[in-house]
Scaffold this motif. Structure first.
Motif, PDB file in Angstrom:
ATOM      1  N   ASP A  49       0.847  -1.190   0.000  1.00  0.00           N
ATOM      2  CA  ASP A  49       0.000   0.000   0.000  1.00  0.00           C
ATOM      3  C   ASP A  49       0.890   1.250   0.000  1.00  0.00           C
ATOM      4  N   THR A  50       1.336   1.638  -1.189  1.00  0.00           N
ATOM      5  CA  THR A  50       2.196   2.823  -1.317  1.00  0.00           C
ATOM      6  C   THR A  50       1.855   3.534  -2.616  1.00  0.00           C
ATOM      7  N   SER A  51       2.543   4.640  -2.868  1.00  0.00           N
ATOM      8  CA  SER A  51       2.304   5.357  -4.121  1.00  0.00           C
ATOM      9  C   SER A  51       3.615   5.940  -4.620  1.00  0.00           C
TER      10      SER A  51
ATOM     11  N   ALA B 136       4.020   8.859  -5.678  1.00  0.00           N
ATOM     12  CA  ALA B 136       4.165  10.212  -5.119  1.00  0.00           C
ATOM     13  C   ALA B 136       4.793  10.157  -3.722  1.00  0.00           C
ATOM     14  N   TRP B 137       4.319   9.219  -2.870  1.00  0.00           N
ATOM     15  CA  TRP B 137       4.866   9.124  -1.507  1.00  0.00           C
ATOM     16  C   TRP B 137       6.337   8.784  -1.569  1.00  0.00           C
ATOM     17  N   ILE B 138       6.702   7.813  -2.374  1.00  0.00           N
ATOM     18  CA  ILE B 138       8.107   7.366  -2.416  1.00  0.00           C
ATOM     19  C   ILE B 138       9.008   8.497  -2.923  1.00  0.00           C
TER      20      ILE B 138
ATOM     21  N   GLU C 210       8.446  11.789  -2.884  1.00  0.00           N
ATOM     22  CA  GLU C 210       8.524  12.924  -1.958  1.00  0.00           C
ATOM     23  C   GLU C 210       9.311  12.596  -0.700  1.00  0.00           C
ATOM     24  N   ARG C 211       9.087  11.399  -0.162  1.00  0.00           N
ATOM     25  CA  ARG C 211       9.701  11.065   1.125  1.00  0.00           C
ATOM     26  C   ARG C 211      11.116  10.517   1.009  1.00  0.00           C
ATOM     27  N   THR C 212      11.469   9.993  -0.185  1.00  0.00           N
ATOM     28  CA  THR C 212      12.800   9.370  -0.297  1.00  0.00           C
ATOM     29  C   THR C 212      13.620   9.901  -1.474  1.00  0.00           C
TER      30      THR C 212
ATOM     31  N   ASP D 215       6.510  -5.207   3.684  1.00  0.00           N
ATOM     32  CA  ASP D 215       6.711  -4.109   4.637  1.00  0.00           C
ATOM     33  C   ASP D 215       6.985  -2.809   3.871  1.00  0.00           C
ATOM     34  N   ARG D 216       5.972  -1.975   3.765  1.00  0.00           N
ATOM     35  CA  ARG D 216       6.117  -0.770   2.938  1.00  0.00           C
ATOM     36  C   ARG D 216       7.108   0.238   3.517  1.00  0.00           C
ATOM     37  N   THR D 217       7.400   0.109   4.825  1.00  0.00           N
ATOM     38  CA  THR D 217       8.310   1.091   5.425  1.00  0.00           C
ATOM     39  C   THR D 217       9.774   0.828   5.053  1.00  0.00           C
ATOM     40  N   THR D 218      10.066  -0.355   4.530  1.00  0.00           N
ATOM     41  CA  THR D 218      11.452  -0.637   4.122  1.00  0.00           C
ATOM     42  C   THR D 218      11.591  -1.017   2.647  1.00  0.00           C
TER      43      THR D 218
ATOM     44  N   LEU E 287      13.395   1.205  12.317  1.00  0.00           N
ATOM     45  CA  LEU E 287      12.592   2.346  12.762  1.00  0.00           C
ATOM     46  C   LEU E 287      13.139   3.567  12.028  1.00  0.00           C
ATOM     47  N   GLY E 288      12.507   3.872  10.906  1.00  0.00           N
ATOM     48  CA  GLY E 288      13.048   4.851   9.968  1.00  0.00           C
ATOM     49  C   GLY E 288      13.345   6.210  10.564  1.00  0.00           C
ATOM     50  N   GLN E 289      12.428   6.717  11.378  1.00  0.00           N
ATOM     51  CA  GLN E 289      12.637   8.076  11.920  1.00  0.00           C
ATOM     52  C   GLN E 289      13.850   8.148  12.834  1.00  0.00           C
ATOM     53  N   GLU E 290      14.052   7.062  13.587  1.00  0.00           N
ATOM     54  CA  GLU E 290      15.213   6.997  14.482  1.00  0.00           C
ATOM     55  C   GLU E 290      16.511   7.031  13.668  1.00  0.00           C
ATOM     56  N   VAL E 291      16.507   6.265  12.557  1.00  0.00           N
ATOM     57  CA  VAL E 291      17.689   6.247  11.689  1.00  0.00           C
ATOM     58  C   VAL E 291      17.903   7.640  11.100  1.00  0.00           C
ATOM     59  N   PHE E 292      16.846   8.222  10.613  1.00  0.00           N
ATOM     60  CA  PHE E 292      16.903   9.532   9.956  1.00  0.00           C
ATOM     61  C   PHE E 292      17.586  10.565  10.857  1.00  0.00           C
TER      62      PHE E 292
ATOM     63  N   PRO F 198      27.489  11.770  -0.566  1.00  0.00           N
ATOM     64  CA  PRO F 198      26.884  11.207   0.639  1.00  0.00           C
ATOM     65  C   PRO F 198      26.265   9.842   0.317  1.00  0.00           C
ATOM     66  N   HIS F 199      26.190   8.986   1.311  1.00  0.00           N
ATOM     67  CA  HIS F 199      25.439   7.738   1.175  1.00  0.00           C
ATOM     68  C   HIS F 199      24.025   8.087   0.721  1.00  0.00           C
ATOM     69  N   GLN F 200      23.550   7.356  -0.283  1.00  0.00           N
ATOM     70  CA  GLN F 200      22.248   7.690  -0.880  1.00  0.00           C
ATOM     71  C   GLN F 200      21.147   6.870  -0.203  1.00  0.00           C
TER      72      GLN F 200
ATOM     73  N   ALA G 261      28.847   8.453   5.211  1.00  0.00           N
ATOM     74  CA  ALA G 261      27.782   7.431   5.267  1.00  0.00           C
ATOM     75  C   ALA G 261      27.376   7.167   6.706  1.00  0.00           C
ATOM     76  N   PHE G 262      26.166   6.628   6.822  1.00  0.00           N
ATOM     77  CA  PHE G 262      25.626   6.286   8.139  1.00  0.00           C
ATOM     78  C   PHE G 262      24.791   5.029   7.989  1.00  0.00           C
ATOM     79  N   GLY G 263      24.941   4.090   8.932  1.00  0.00           N
ATOM     80  CA  GLY G 263      24.126   2.877   8.829  1.00  0.00           C
ATOM     81  C   GLY G 263      23.970   2.150  10.145  1.00  0.00           C
ATOM     82  N   ALA G 264      23.501   0.928  10.040  1.00  0.00           N
ATOM     83  CA  ALA G 264      23.149   0.113  11.209  1.00  0.00           C
ATOM     84  C   ALA G 264      24.313   0.021  12.176  1.00  0.00           C
TER      85      ALA G 264
HETATM   86  O1  UT7 Z   1      20.998   3.540   4.913  1.00  0.00           O
HETATM   87  C1  UT7 Z   1      20.794   3.654   6.285  1.00  0.00           C
HETATM   88  C2  UT7 Z   1      19.523   3.019   6.624  1.00  0.00           C
HETATM   89  N1  UT7 Z   1      18.304   3.657   6.303  1.00  0.00           N
HETATM   90  C3  UT7 Z   1      18.020   4.978   6.273  1.00  0.00           C
HETATM   91  O2  UT7 Z   1      18.846   5.830   6.296  1.00  0.00           O
HETATM   92  C4  UT7 Z   1      16.572   5.334   6.240  1.00  0.00           C
HETATM   93  C5  UT7 Z   1      16.269   6.508   7.124  1.00  0.00           C
HETATM   94  N2  UT7 Z   1      14.852   6.795   7.242  1.00  0.00           N
HETATM   95  C6  UT7 Z   1      14.101   7.249   6.204  1.00  0.00           C
HETATM   96  O3  UT7 Z   1      14.599   7.393   5.105  1.00  0.00           O
HETATM   97  C7  UT7 Z   1      12.660   7.607   6.452  1.00  0.00           C
HETATM   98  O4  UT7 Z   1      12.406   7.568   7.837  1.00  0.00           O
HETATM   99  C8  UT7 Z   1      11.644   6.668   5.715  1.00  0.00           C
HETATM  100  C9  UT7 Z   1      11.719   6.919   4.224  1.00  0.00           C
HETATM  101  C10 UT7 Z   1      11.956   5.207   6.023  1.00  0.00           C
HETATM  102  C11 UT7 Z   1      10.222   6.971   6.175  1.00  0.00           C
HETATM  103  O5  UT7 Z   1       9.935   8.339   5.936  1.00  0.00           O
HETATM  104  P1  UT7 Z   1       9.287   9.224   7.090  1.00  0.00           P
HETATM  105  O6  UT7 Z   1       9.044  10.557   6.508  1.00  0.00           O
HETATM  106  O7  UT7 Z   1      10.177   9.134   8.283  1.00  0.00           O
HETATM  107  O8  UT7 Z   1       7.912   8.512   7.318  1.00  0.00           O
HETATM  108  P2  UT7 Z   1       7.302   7.991   8.700  1.00  0.00           P
HETATM  109  O9  UT7 Z   1       7.988   6.774   9.148  1.00  0.00           O
HETATM  110  O10 UT7 Z   1       7.208   9.149   9.638  1.00  0.00           O
HETATM  111  O11 UT7 Z   1       5.834   7.623   8.251  1.00  0.00           O
HETATM  112  C12 UT7 Z   1       4.894   8.634   7.862  1.00  0.00           C
HETATM  113  C13 UT7 Z   1       3.638   7.938   7.361  1.00  0.00           C
HETATM  114  C14 UT7 Z   1       3.154   6.831   8.280  1.00  0.00           C
HETATM  115  O12 UT7 Z   1       1.738   6.816   8.242  1.00  0.00           O
HETATM  116  P3  UT7 Z   1       0.881   7.487   9.418  1.00  0.00           P
HETATM  117  O13 UT7 Z   1       1.266   6.746  10.667  1.00  0.00           O
HETATM  118  O14 UT7 Z   1       1.267   8.923   9.449  1.00  0.00           O
HETATM  119  O15 UT7 Z   1      -0.528   7.249   8.988  1.00  0.00           O
HETATM  120  C15 UT7 Z   1       3.663   5.574   7.623  1.00  0.00           C
HETATM  121  O16 UT7 Z   1       2.885   4.441   7.918  1.00  0.00           O
HETATM  122  O17 UT7 Z   1       3.924   7.306   6.106  1.00  0.00           O
HETATM  123  C16 UT7 Z   1       3.527   5.940   6.161  1.00  0.00           C
HETATM  124  N3  UT7 Z   1       4.385   5.190   5.282  1.00  0.00           N
HETATM  125  C17 UT7 Z   1       4.129   5.021   3.972  1.00  0.00           C
HETATM  126  N4  UT7 Z   1       3.103   5.447   3.209  1.00  0.00           N
HETATM  127  C18 UT7 Z   1       3.140   5.114   1.908  1.00  0.00           C
HETATM  128  C19 UT7 Z   1       5.561   4.582   5.560  1.00  0.00           C
HETATM  129  N5  UT7 Z   1       6.072   4.007   4.465  1.00  0.00           N
HETATM  130  C20 UT7 Z   1       5.188   4.270   3.468  1.00  0.00           C
HETATM  131  C21 UT7 Z   1       5.158   3.956   2.109  1.00  0.00           C
HETATM  132  N6  UT7 Z   1       4.127   4.393   1.367  1.00  0.00           N
HETATM  133  N7  UT7 Z   1       6.138   3.233   1.510  1.00  0.00           N
END
Ligand code: UT7
Length: 360
Positions: free
Chosen positions: A59-61, A63-65, A67-69, A182-185, A248-253, A283-285, A343-346
Motif C-alpha cells: 500500500d504505497t504510491s 508520489a509518496w516514495i 517525496e519522502r525518499t 513491509d512498505r516502510t522498508t 525504525l526509519g525516523q530513528e535512523v533519519f 553522501p550515502h544515498q 555514510a551512516f548505517g546500522a
Molecule cells: O541507509 C541507512 C539506513 N536507512 C536509512 O537511512 C533510512 C532513514 N529513514 C528514512 O529514510 C525515512 O524515515 C523513511 C523513508 C523510512 C520513512 O519516511 P518518514 O518521513 O520518516 O515517514 P514515517 O515513518 O514518519 O511515516 C509517515 C507515514 C506513516 O503513516 P501514518 O502513521 O502517518 O498514517 C507511515 O505508515 O507514512 C507511512 N508510510 C508510507 N506510506 C506510503 C511509511 N512508508 C510508506 C510507504 N508508502 N512506503
C-alpha cells in the motif's frame, strides 16, 4: 592549503566520541605514505524495480516514495546474481580502469552485510574468480558505512607499508533480506556493487583524512534479527519474517543527519579544509531529505553534491563507490580535486573520508 595538518587545537562541534577519534593522524608523520584511488568500477543488479511495481506489491504510491525518499527506481539482482557476482563485476571494471591485473593485488576487502553465505567470505570468492593469488581477502560488516570502513582499513594497511595495491569493494543484495510486504522498508533498497583500486601514493594525495565512528546504542533500531547465533534459522523465525530488515526509519533519519554532520566536520577539520574547498561531496544515498539536511548543515551547495538516488535507491555499502564510479565516468573529477564521502548505517556505524583525486 595545508592538507596534512594535525588536529592540535581543533574542536569539532559535535560529540566527545568524535573528538577522541580526531587525534593526531599517524600518516602525518615523516616517512609514512598514503594511498590513492587509481581505478573505479560499478556493477548493479540486472533487474529494475520501479515505484509503480511497488504500488502493485504494498500500500504505497509513486508520489509518496518520490517525496519522502527521492527514489524512482532501483536495480535488483536477478535470481542468478549473488553478492559476489556483483562484487566481481565491479572489481573487473575497477581493475581495468586502473590498468592493473588481479595478480598485482595484495589485499581485497569486501564491505557487505549480505554475503553469499555466512562463510566463507565474499572476499575469498572474488579472490578466486579474479585469480588474485597473492591477495589476502576478507569481508567487513559496517552496513551502509562499510565502504568507508574498508577504504580506511586499506589506506592504513598500505600506509603502514604492509601492502601496495588493494581492492576495496562495497557489495550488497539487500533485496534478499527485504520484506516486500513491509512498505516502510521495501521501497528503499537496491542491489549493486562498487569497487576502487587503492595504491600506495605519497602523503597529501589519495585519502587525506578519515573519521569513523560507532555508537552501539543504535543496534535495536536497524537490524536483521534472525539467522545469526542469537536467533538461528528455524521454522518459527521464517514464519515470523525475522530474516528480513527491521527498521525504525525516523530513528535512523535523526541519527544519520547528526552522525554524518559530526564526522564530516571532524574529517574536514583533520584535513585542514572547509566545505568551500570541496569539489565533490558523495553522501550515502539513503534518502534525499537526509542528503539535503546534511548538505544544508555543512554549507554544501547543489553544485558540489552528487545525488543519484533517483535511479539507485539505497545500495548500502555499494552506494558511495557506485556514485564515485559514476562521477569518474562522467568526467567530473580532475587531479587535485577534493572529495568528501560520508555514510551512516546500522549499528550505528558511520563516518566521513576526505580524498584528494589523482595518483601523484
Ligand atoms: O541507509 C541507512 C539506513 N536507512 C536509512 O537511512 C533510512 C532513514 N529513514 C528514512 O529514510 C525515512 O524515515 C523513511 C523513508 C523510512 C520513512 O519516511 P518518514 O518521513 O520518516 O515517514 P514515517 O515513518 O514518519 O511515516 C509517515 C507515514 C506513516 O503513516 P501514518 O502513521 O502517518 O498514517 C507511515 O505508515 O507514512 C507511512 N508510510 C508510507 N506510506 C506510503 C511509511 N512508508 C510508506 C510507504 N508508502 N512506503
Amino acid at each position: 592549503m595545508a592538507l596534512a595538518s594535525t588536529t592540535a587545537g581543533a574542536k569539532p562541534a559535535e560529540s566527545s566520541k568524535v573528538l577522541r577519534l580526531t587525534q593526531v593522524d599517524p600518516r602525518t608523520q615523516p616517512g609514512v605514505r598514503s594511498a590513492a584511488v587509481i581505478g573505479t568500477g560499478a556493477f548493479v543488479g540486472s533487474g529494475r524495480l520501479t515505484n509503480s511495481d511497488l504500488e502493485q506489491m504494498v500500500d504505497t504510491s509513486d508520489a509518496w516514495i518520490r517525496e519522502r525518499t527521492g527514489i524512482l527506481s532501483r536495480p535488483i539482482a536477478t535470481s542468478e546474481q549473488a553478492t559476489s557476482d556483483l562484487a566481481y563485476g565491479a572489481a573487473v571494471r575497477a581493475l581495468s580502469s586502473a590498468g592493473m591485473s588481479a595478480a598485482d593485488l595484495d589485499l581485497i576487502i569486501v564491505a557487505t552485510v549480505t554475503p553469499d553465505m555466512p562463510f566463507p567470505s565474499v572476499g575469498t570468492i572474488v579472490q578466486e574468480r579474479l585469480g588474485a593469488r597473492r591477495a589476502v581477502a576478507f569481508d567487513l560488516a559496517a552496513a551502509c558505512a562499510g565502504f568507508l570502513f574498508g577504504l580506511t582499513t586499506a589506506w592504513n594497511l598500505i600506509g603502514a607499508g604492509m601492502y601496495q595495491n588493494a581492492l576495496v569493494i562495497g557489495a550488497e543484495t539487500l533485496s534478499r533480506i527485504t520484506d516486500y510486504r513491509d512498505r516502510t522498508t521495501c521501497v528503499l533498497f537496491g542491489d549493486g556493487a562498487g569497487a576502487v583500486v587503492l595504491s600506495a601514493a605519497p602523503r597529501g594525495v589519495g585519502v587525506v583524512s578519515s573519521v569513523l565512528a560507532t555508537d552501539g546504542s543504535g543496534v535495536p533500531f536497524l537490524q536483521q534479527p534472525a539467522g545469526g547465533s542469537r536467533r538461528p534459522a528455524s521454522i518459527e523465525t521464517v514464519t515470523q519474517r525475522q530474516h528480513y530488515i527491521k527498521m525504525l526509519g525516523q530513528e535512523v533519519f535523526r541519527n544519520a543527519v547528526r552522525g554524518m554532520v559530526s564526522t564530516c566536520t571532524a574529517a574536514l577539520d583533520k584535513a585542514g579544509i572547509t566545505s568551500a574547498d570541496l569539489n565533490l561531496v558523495i553522501p550515502h544515498q539513503a534518502n534525499i531529505r537526509i542528503i539535503r539536511a546534511v548538505a544544508d548543515r555543512l554549507g554544501i551547495s547543489d553544485d558540489q553534491l552528487l545525488v543519484n538516488i533517483e535511479e539507485t535507491g539505497n545500495l548500502s555499502a555499494a552506494s558511495i563507490p557506485v556514485a564515485l564510479d559514476q562521477a569518474v565516468r562522467a568526467g567530473q573529477l580532475h587531479d587535485g580535486d577534493l572529495i568528501l564521502m560520508t555514510a551512516f548505517g546500522a549499528g550505528w556505524s558511520y563516518g566521513a573520508v576526505v580524498l584528494r583525486w589523482g595518483a601523484a
